[in-house]
Design an enzyme around this catalytic site. Structure first.
Site, PDB file in Angstrom:
ATOM      1  N   SER A  95      -1.089  25.802  25.963  1.00 50.39           N
ATOM      2  CA  SER A  95      -2.528  25.732  25.740  1.00 50.39           C
ATOM      3  C   SER A  95      -3.177  27.043  26.154  1.00 50.39           C
ATOM      4  O   SER A  95      -2.831  27.619  27.183  1.00 50.39           O
ATOM      5  CB  SER A  95      -3.109  24.580  26.555  1.00 50.39           C
ATOM      6  N   GLN A 121       1.182  24.251  31.991  1.00 52.95           N
ATOM      7  CA  GLN A 121       0.845  24.852  33.289  1.00 52.95           C
ATOM      8  C   GLN A 121       1.756  26.006  33.660  1.00 52.95           C
ATOM      9  O   GLN A 121       1.395  26.833  34.501  1.00 52.95           O
ATOM     10  CB  GLN A 121       0.876  23.793  34.403  1.00 52.95           C
ATOM     11  N   CYS A 178      -8.791  15.129  34.415  1.00 55.30           N
ATOM     12  CA  CYS A 178      -8.986  14.069  33.436  1.00 55.30           C
ATOM     13  C   CYS A 178      -9.279  12.740  34.116  1.00 55.30           C
ATOM     14  O   CYS A 178      -9.838  11.850  33.514  1.00 55.30           O
ATOM     15  CB  CYS A 178      -7.755  13.917  32.560  1.00 55.30           C
TER      16      CYS A 178
HETATM   17  C1  LIG Z   1      -4.336  20.917  30.372  1.00 52.84           C
HETATM   18  C2  LIG Z   1      -3.030  20.279  30.117  1.00 52.84           C
HETATM   19  C3  LIG Z   1      -2.751  19.680  28.873  1.00 52.84           C
HETATM   20  C4  LIG Z   1      -3.786  19.547  27.780  1.00 52.84           C
HETATM   21  O1  LIG Z   1      -4.074  20.767  27.160  1.00 52.84           O
HETATM   22  P1  LIG Z   1      -5.455  20.868  26.304  1.00 52.84           P
HETATM   23  O2  LIG Z   1      -5.336  22.210  25.642  1.00 52.84           O
HETATM   24  O3  LIG Z   1      -6.558  20.806  27.297  1.00 52.84           O
HETATM   25  O4  LIG Z   1      -5.449  19.759  25.335  1.00 52.84           O
HETATM   26  C5  LIG Z   1      -1.491  19.141  28.684  1.00 52.84           C
HETATM   27  N1  LIG Z   1      -0.558  19.197  29.641  1.00 52.84           N
HETATM   28  C6  LIG Z   1      -0.777  19.764  30.844  1.00 52.84           C
HETATM   29  C7  LIG Z   1       0.301  19.803  31.856  1.00 52.84           C
HETATM   30  C8  LIG Z   1      -2.030  20.320  31.118  1.00 52.84           C
HETATM   31  O5  LIG Z   1      -2.244  20.855  32.313  1.00 52.84           O
END
Ligand SMILES: *Cc1c(COP(=O)(O)O)cnc(C)c1O
Length: 390
Positions: free
Chosen positions: A198, A178, A324
C-alpha cells in the site's frame, strides 16, 4: 504547540517530493494510458516507469506488479482471485493476527462454504512455520500470512514458511503492507507467489497499492471490465496516484538502510525511556524480530483509550490496537492471540515512528507519557485497588 505524529502504521504524511512528482499528472498530463495517441502514450510511459520503481523496491519484474486501489484490495484480489482460479480447492490457511482486510474477507468466504484454518501465534506474536505447513493439505488453495504485524511490528519467518510449504501445491500470499520500505524485501528470496502493498503507509498517496503476482501463479481478477493491468484489474488507471506510489518506492529504496537504522535508534530510545521511568509496563511483540519503527506497550491499571485521549490533548498522536478498530471496544485480536489478558490488551498503546520524527519528539513523548500515565492512574480505581493488594 508543535504536534507530534507517532501513528505512521495507520498512515503517513505525503512526502513533498511525491506531491511534486504527481502534480503534472493532475494538471496537463491527463491522457488515458490505454489510448493510442500521444496523450495516452505520455500516461502509459509514466505508468510503466512507476511500475518499475515499485518492482525495484521488492526485487520483482515490472510485469509482476498489478496496481490496485490499496492494500485492502490487494488482499482481496489475492484471496478471492486464487480461490476463483482453483475451484477444486476450498481450504485456506491463515493466522489469527492478520489485518482485517484478510480476516474479514475470509470470514465472509466461510459463510460461502470455504474452510479456513487459523494458526495461532506465540507470546511474541510469531507463527510456527511447521504448524503453518502442517495445516496445509492437498485441498488447500491458499496460505496467507502477513510479513509484519501492524500493531506489534513482529516480523514473521516468511521464507521459512515458504520453504516448509514447498511441494504442497498451495499458493502462498503475504500481506507485506507494513514491511514495505521498512525492512529489505526480496520477492524471490521470500519465496511467496503473491504479496500486498500500500502506498499511503510509505509517504505516498492514499487509494493506491499493488499486488505482486509471481509469474505463472493461478489467479483470476475480481474486478472485471477492460484489459487493464494485464487483465488482472480492470478500470482506467489512477495515473497520478500510481506515479506518486512509484516515487514513494524510489525514495524508500534509496533511504531504506539509513532510515531504518535512524528509526530503530529513536524507537529504542523511546522504549528504554518509557520503561525506565514508568512502572508496570510490558513490551508487546518480539524484542528484536520487529519493524524498526514500531513500539507497542501495555500499561497496567489503565485504559489505553484514556492515555490516547490525554496524549492527544498534549499534541501527541498514537494509537490503541489498530486504527480500524478505534471506536470499537473489543480488545485487539492481535494482543489477545498473543496471550494477553483483556485488561493488558485494553491498556496497550502503539507508537509508530516515521520520517518526520526527531530525537526531540522522542524525549518530549517519554516525558509526556510518564505524566499522562501518572495522572490517569491516580484517577483509576483499578489502579489503587490493584496496587494496595499487590
Ligand atoms: C494499512 C494496512 C492494510 C490496508 O491497506 P489500505 O491501503 O489502507 O487499504 C492492509 N494490511 C496491513 C497490514 C495494513 O497495515
Amino acid at each position: 504547540m508543535k504536534r507530534i505524529y507517532m501513528d505512521n502504521n495507520a498512515t503517513t504524511p505525503l512526502s513533498p517530493e511525491v506531491l511534486e512528482a504527481m502534480l503534472p499528472f493532475m494538471k496537463g498530463v491527463f491522457g488515458n494510458a490505454s489510448s493510442i495517441h500521444s496523450f495516452g502514450q505520455e500516461a502509459a510511459k509514466a505508468l510503466e516507469a512507476a511500475r518499475k520503481q515499485v518492482a525495484d523496491l521488492i526485487g520483482a519484474e515490472p510485469k509482476e506488479i498489478v496496481f490496485t486501489s490499496g492494500g485492502t484490495e490487494a488482499d482481496n484480489l489475492a484471496i478471492r482471485g486464487v480461490l476463483e482460479a482453483n475451484p477444486g480447492k476450498r481450504h485456506v490457511v491463515t493466522s489469527r493476527i492478520e489485518h482485517h482486510a484478510v480476516l474479514h474477507t475470509l470470514k465472509g468466504l466461510e459463510k460461502q462454504g470455504i474452510e479456513v484454518t487459523y494458526v495461532g501465534v506465540d507470546s511474541h506474536g510469531l507463527v510456527d512455520p511447521v504448524e503453518v505447513a502442517a495445516a496445509a493439505g492437498s485441498g488447500t488453495a491458499l496460505v496467507t500470512i502477513m510479513t509484519a504485524n501492524n500493531e506489534t511490528g513482529s516480523v514473521q519467518p516468511i521464507a521459512e514458511i515458504a520453504a516448509a510449504l514447498s511441494g504442497k501445491g498451495a499458493v502462498f500470499h503475504t500481506d507485506a503492507v507494513q514491511a514495505l520500505g521498512k525492512i529489505p524485501l526480496d520477492a524471490g528470496k521470500l519465496g511467496v507467489q503473491l504479496a500486498s502493498f500500500s502506498s499511503h503507509k510509505i509517504h505516498g498517496p492514499k487509494g493506491i497499492g499493488a499486488l505482486f503476482v509471481s509469474r505463472g501463479t493461478r489467479i483470476k481478477p475480481i474486478i472485471t471490465g477492460g484489459h487493464h493491468e494485464r487483465n488482472m484489474r480492470a478500470g482506467t488507471e489512477n495515473v497520478p496516484a500510481i506515479v506518486g506510489f512509484g516515487k514513494a518506492c524510489a525514495i524508500a529504496a534509496a533511504d531504506l538502510e539509513a532510515e531504518s537504522a535512524r528509526l530503530a535508534a529513536l524507537r529504542d530510545r523511546l522504549q528504554k525511556g518509557i520503561l525506565k521511568i514508568v512502572q508496570d509496563v510490558k513490551l508487546n511483540g518480539h524484542p528484536s524480530r520487529r519493524l524498526p519503527n514500531t513500539l507497542n506497550l501495555s500499561f497496567a491499571f489503565v485504559e489505553g483509550e484514556s492515555l490516547l485521549l490525554n496524549l492527544d490533548l498534549k499534541g501527541i498522536a498514537v494509537s490503541t490496537g489498530s486504527a480500524c478498530s478505534s471506536g470499537d471496544l473489543k480488545p485487539s485480536h492481535v494482543l489477545m492471540s498473543m496471550g494477553l489478558s483483556a485488561e493488558q490488551a485494553h491498556g496497550s498503546l502503539r507508537f509508530s515512528l516515521g520520517r518526520e520524527n526527531t530525537g526531540e519528539d522522542v524525549e518530549k513523548t517519554i516525558k509526556t507519557v510518564a505524566e499522562v500515565v501518572e495522572k490517569v492512574r491516580a484517577m483509576s480505581p483499578l489502579s489503587k485497588g490493584a496496587r494496595k493488594n499487590g
